[in-house]
Design a protein around this motif. Structure first.
Motif, PDB file in Angstrom:
ATOM      1  N   PRO A  34       0.668  -1.161   0.177  1.00 49.20           N
ATOM      2  CA  PRO A  34      -0.040  -0.102   0.071  1.00 49.20           C
ATOM      3  C   PRO A  34       0.931   1.210  -0.067  1.00 49.20           C
ATOM      4  CG  PRO A  34      -0.732  -1.488   1.607  1.00 49.20           C
ATOM      5  CD  PRO A  34       0.564  -1.980   1.004  1.00 49.20           C
ATOM      6  N   ARG A  35       0.227   2.374  -0.768  1.00 44.78           N
ATOM      7  CA  ARG A  35       1.053   3.488  -0.938  1.00 44.78           C
ATOM      8  C   ARG A  35       1.185   4.406   0.279  1.00 44.78           C
ATOM      9  NH1 ARG A  35       1.722   0.446  -4.444  1.00 44.78           N
ATOM     10  NH2 ARG A  35       1.938   0.884  -6.951  1.00 44.78           N
ATOM     11  N   ASP A  36      -0.014   4.427   1.063  1.00 51.41           N
ATOM     12  CA  ASP A  36      -0.543   5.449   1.930  1.00 51.41           C
ATOM     13  C   ASP A  36      -1.412   4.934   2.898  1.00 51.41           C
ATOM     14  OD1 ASP A  36      -2.653   5.603   0.582  1.00 51.41           O
ATOM     15  OD2 ASP A  36      -2.191   7.587  -0.276  1.00 51.41           O
ATOM     16  N   VAL A  37      -1.586   5.530   3.840  1.00 48.96           N
ATOM     17  CA  VAL A  37      -2.605   5.270   4.987  1.00 48.96           C
ATOM     18  C   VAL A  37      -4.193   5.109   4.486  1.00 48.96           C
ATOM     19  CG1 VAL A  37      -3.877   5.725   7.322  1.00 48.96           C
ATOM     20  CG2 VAL A  37      -1.369   6.281   6.796  1.00 48.96           C
ATOM     21  N   SER A  38      -4.451   5.687   3.462  1.00 51.78           N
ATOM     22  CA  SER A  38      -5.930   5.190   2.941  1.00 51.78           C
ATOM     23  C   SER A  38      -5.887   4.139   2.152  1.00 51.78           C
ATOM     24  CB  SER A  38      -6.159   6.473   1.924  1.00 51.78           C
ATOM     25  OG  SER A  38      -5.174   6.585   0.750  1.00 51.78           O
ATOM     26  N   GLN A  39      -4.900   3.597   1.626  1.00 47.85           N
ATOM     27  CA  GLN A  39      -4.762   2.334   0.735  1.00 47.85           C
ATOM     28  C   GLN A  39      -4.749   1.060   2.116  1.00 47.85           C
ATOM     29  OE1 GLN A  39      -1.676   2.148  -2.021  1.00 47.85           O
ATOM     30  NE2 GLN A  39      -2.843   3.433  -3.540  1.00 47.85           N
ATOM     31  N   VAL A  40      -4.169   1.551   3.018  1.00 54.28           N
ATOM     32  CA  VAL A  40      -4.078   0.525   4.187  1.00 54.28           C
ATOM     33  C   VAL A  40      -5.302   0.201   4.555  1.00 54.28           C
ATOM     34  CG1 VAL A  40      -3.422  -0.039   6.408  1.00 54.28           C
ATOM     35  CG2 VAL A  40      -1.797   0.838   4.769  1.00 54.28           C
ATOM     36  N   ALA A  41      -6.356   1.245   4.705  1.00 49.17           N
ATOM     37  CA  ALA A  41      -7.724   1.575   5.476  1.00 49.17           C
ATOM     38  C   ALA A  41      -8.647   0.811   4.255  1.00 49.17           C
ATOM     39  CB  ALA A  41      -8.000   2.890   5.449  1.00 49.17           C
ATOM     40  N   LEU A  42      -8.283   0.885   3.045  1.00 47.63           N
ATOM     41  CA  LEU A  42      -8.988   0.440   1.987  1.00 47.63           C
ATOM     42  C   LEU A  42      -8.900  -1.171   2.025  1.00 47.63           C
ATOM     43  CD1 LEU A  42     -10.490   1.110  -0.713  1.00 47.63           C
ATOM     44  CD2 LEU A  42      -8.616   0.996  -1.951  1.00 47.63           C
ATOM     45  N   VAL A  43      -7.965  -1.759   2.159  1.00 49.27           N
ATOM     46  CA  VAL A  43      -7.735  -3.111   2.315  1.00 49.27           C
ATOM     47  C   VAL A  43      -8.009  -3.681   3.465  1.00 49.27           C
ATOM     48  CG1 VAL A  43      -6.389  -3.050   0.307  1.00 49.27           C
ATOM     49  CG2 VAL A  43      -5.160  -3.305   2.596  1.00 49.27           C
TER      50      VAL A  43
ATOM     51  N   ASN B 241     -11.007  -6.175   4.073  1.00 47.59           N
ATOM     52  CA  ASN B 241     -11.003  -7.493   3.610  1.00 47.59           C
ATOM     53  C   ASN B 241     -10.214  -8.517   4.568  1.00 47.59           C
ATOM     54  OD1 ASN B 241     -12.483  -6.838   1.160  1.00 47.59           O
ATOM     55  ND2 ASN B 241     -10.699  -6.439   0.258  1.00 47.59           N
ATOM     56  N   LEU B 242      -9.086  -7.640   4.996  1.00 44.74           N
ATOM     57  CA  LEU B 242      -8.412  -8.597   6.078  1.00 44.74           C
ATOM     58  C   LEU B 242      -9.155  -8.981   7.292  1.00 44.74           C
ATOM     59  CD1 LEU B 242      -4.996  -6.711   5.527  1.00 44.74           C
ATOM     60  CD2 LEU B 242      -5.719  -8.999   4.669  1.00 44.74           C
ATOM     61  N   ASP B 243      -9.888  -8.033   7.633  1.00 45.10           N
ATOM     62  CA  ASP B 243     -10.580  -8.303   8.938  1.00 45.10           C
ATOM     63  C   ASP B 243     -11.779  -9.410   8.860  1.00 45.10           C
ATOM     64  OD1 ASP B 243      -9.372  -6.243  10.068  1.00 45.10           O
ATOM     65  OD2 ASP B 243     -10.826  -4.803   9.887  1.00 45.10           O
ATOM     66  N   VAL B 244     -12.009  -9.458   7.621  1.00 44.54           N
ATOM     67  CA  VAL B 244     -13.310 -10.528   7.270  1.00 44.54           C
ATOM     68  C   VAL B 244     -12.597 -11.982   7.241  1.00 44.54           C
ATOM     69  CG1 VAL B 244     -14.787 -11.616   5.376  1.00 44.54           C
ATOM     70  CG2 VAL B 244     -14.867  -9.146   6.057  1.00 44.54           C
ATOM     71  N   TRP B 245     -11.316 -11.846   6.483  1.00 47.82           N
ATOM     72  CA  TRP B 245     -10.353 -13.135   6.602  1.00 47.82           C
ATOM     73  C   TRP B 245      -9.987 -13.728   7.932  1.00 47.82           C
ATOM     74  CZ3 TRP B 245      -5.570 -14.330   8.319  1.00 47.82           C
ATOM     75  CH2 TRP B 245      -5.099 -15.459   7.904  1.00 47.82           C
ATOM     76  N   LYS B 246      -9.781 -12.529   8.873  1.00 52.83           N
ATOM     77  CA  LYS B 246      -9.339 -12.960  10.110  1.00 52.83           C
ATOM     78  C   LYS B 246     -10.509 -13.694  10.981  1.00 52.83           C
ATOM     79  CE  LYS B 246      -5.631  -9.605  10.807  1.00 52.83           C
ATOM     80  NZ  LYS B 246      -5.271  -8.419  11.421  1.00 52.83           N
ATOM     81  N   MET B 247     -11.699 -13.131  10.756  1.00 51.97           N
ATOM     82  CA  MET B 247     -12.928 -13.432  11.200  1.00 51.97           C
ATOM     83  C   MET B 247     -13.364 -15.022  10.948  1.00 51.97           C
ATOM     84  SD  MET B 247     -16.723 -12.189  11.389  1.00 51.97           S
ATOM     85  CE  MET B 247     -16.865 -12.321   9.356  1.00 51.97           C
ATOM     86  N   ILE B 248     -13.147 -15.299   9.705  1.00 56.55           N
ATOM     87  CA  ILE B 248     -13.355 -16.550   9.340  1.00 56.55           C
ATOM     88  C   ILE B 248     -12.512 -17.496   9.618  1.00 56.55           C
ATOM     89  CG2 ILE B 248     -13.169 -17.997   7.051  1.00 56.55           C
ATOM     90  CD1 ILE B 248     -14.517 -15.408   5.416  1.00 56.55           C
TER      91      ILE B 248
ATOM     92  N   ASP C  77      -7.529   2.260  -6.611  1.00 52.52           N
ATOM     93  CA  ASP C  77      -7.417   3.608  -6.206  1.00 52.52           C
ATOM     94  C   ASP C  77      -6.163   4.394  -6.621  1.00 52.52           C
ATOM     95  OD1 ASP C  77      -7.787   5.210  -3.580  1.00 52.52           O
ATOM     96  OD2 ASP C  77      -5.555   4.654  -3.259  1.00 52.52           O
ATOM     97  N   ILE C  78      -5.250   3.654  -7.254  1.00 49.60           N
ATOM     98  CA  ILE C  78      -4.105   4.406  -7.821  1.00 49.60           C
ATOM     99  C   ILE C  78      -4.707   5.049  -9.123  1.00 49.60           C
ATOM    100  CG2 ILE C  78      -1.987   4.098  -9.060  1.00 49.60           C
ATOM    101  CD1 ILE C  78      -1.233   1.909  -6.908  1.00 49.60           C
ATOM    102  N   LEU C  79      -5.519   4.265  -9.975  1.00 49.54           N
ATOM    103  CA  LEU C  79      -6.107   4.691 -11.255  1.00 49.54           C
ATOM    104  C   LEU C  79      -6.947   5.904 -10.949  1.00 49.54           C
ATOM    105  CD1 LEU C  79      -6.401   1.525 -13.048  1.00 49.54           C
ATOM    106  CD2 LEU C  79      -4.880   3.112 -13.280  1.00 49.54           C
ATOM    107  N   ARG C  80      -7.796   5.961  -9.738  1.00 52.75           N
ATOM    108  CA  ARG C  80      -8.723   6.916  -9.255  1.00 52.75           C
ATOM    109  C   ARG C  80      -7.974   8.409  -9.155  1.00 52.75           C
ATOM    110  NH1 ARG C  80     -11.874   3.155  -6.832  1.00 52.75           N
ATOM    111  NH2 ARG C  80     -10.827   3.360  -5.095  1.00 52.75           N
ATOM    112  N   ASN C  81      -6.781   8.038  -8.565  1.00 61.27           N
ATOM    113  CA  ASN C  81      -5.935   9.442  -8.171  1.00 61.27           C
ATOM    114  C   ASN C  81      -4.853   9.517  -9.163  1.00 61.27           C
ATOM    115  OD1 ASN C  81      -7.586   9.850  -5.746  1.00 61.27           O
ATOM    116  ND2 ASN C  81      -6.626   7.969  -4.989  1.00 61.27           N
TER     117      ASN C  81
END
Length: 199
Positions: A18-27, A30-37, A124-128
């Motif tokens: 991830p390039r910045d904090v917003s991209q970390v927050a973006l993914v 998904n990681l939280d759902v995987w951890k829950m499963i 996200d990179i393409l949007r920005n």
């Protein structure tokens, strides 16, 4: 194993980070759902293993020194210390046979989540894109690396999923057959149902 090592090397690529904090927050969702499963699978596995390990000790209807699973051994399992060693062996073996497929399945799910997250980062990179200079070529390279990662991921787990499907279908058929020869009021009926539910 070589494919898994290649996938792990690809995960370390700078374009995959991830390039910045917003991209970390973006993914992160998904990681939280995987951890829950993963936690849900492991909780049910541990609960089932605990049940199988403790049940013979608490079952008053059977004779003493009952093992968790019926099996033939070339020695007398009713005497100490062979009973304790065999009991521990069965519990450990069953734990391994439960935990291994769960970890393989959740590893495959993690790879798929990671692939999805990479596409989210690329979008996200393409949007920005208008905010950055000289990232067009990097976006194309990132896209091809993601496709290569997805191709190698599928190559890695296609046979694993096929094998697990065949084994699960066989176990399901055998368990259902056992249910037809056991009286519904017997404890073995409920144990077979529990085993089937765990699959």
């Amino acid at each position: 194993m070589s494919i898994v090592k290649k996938l792990m090397r690809m995960l370390d690529d700078d374009l995959f980070q991830p390039r910045d904090v917003s991209q970390v927050a973006l993914v992160q969702p998904n990681l939280d759902v995987w951890k829950m499963i993963y936690k849900a699978f492991m909780t049910t596995c541990c609960g089932s293993n605990l049940f199988w390990a403790v049940f013979p000790l608490l079952d008053k209807s059977s004779e003493g020194n009952r093992l968790p699973f019926l099996a033939w051994y070339p020695y007398n399992t009713k005497i100490s210390p062979m009973y304790e060693i065999t009991y521990a062996h069965q519990v450990l073996s069953y734990t391994c046979t439960c935990v291994t497929p769960i970890n393989v399945d959740t590893f495959i799910a993690a790879i798929n989540v990671y692939t999805t997250s990479q596409f989210d980062i690329l979008c996200d990179i393409l949007r920005n894109l208008h905010l950055s200079n000289n990232v067009g070529a990097k976006c194309v390279r990132h896209y091809w690396i993601i496709l290569n990662f997805a191709y190698n991921s599928n190559k890695f787990f296609n046979w694993i999923i096929l094998l697990q499907f065949c084994v699960s279908a066989t176990i399901t058929a055998m368990t259902l057959f056992q249910l037809t020869i056991v009286e519904p009021s017997q404890l073995n009926f409920f144990l077979s149902c529990l085993m089937e539910w765990q699959l």
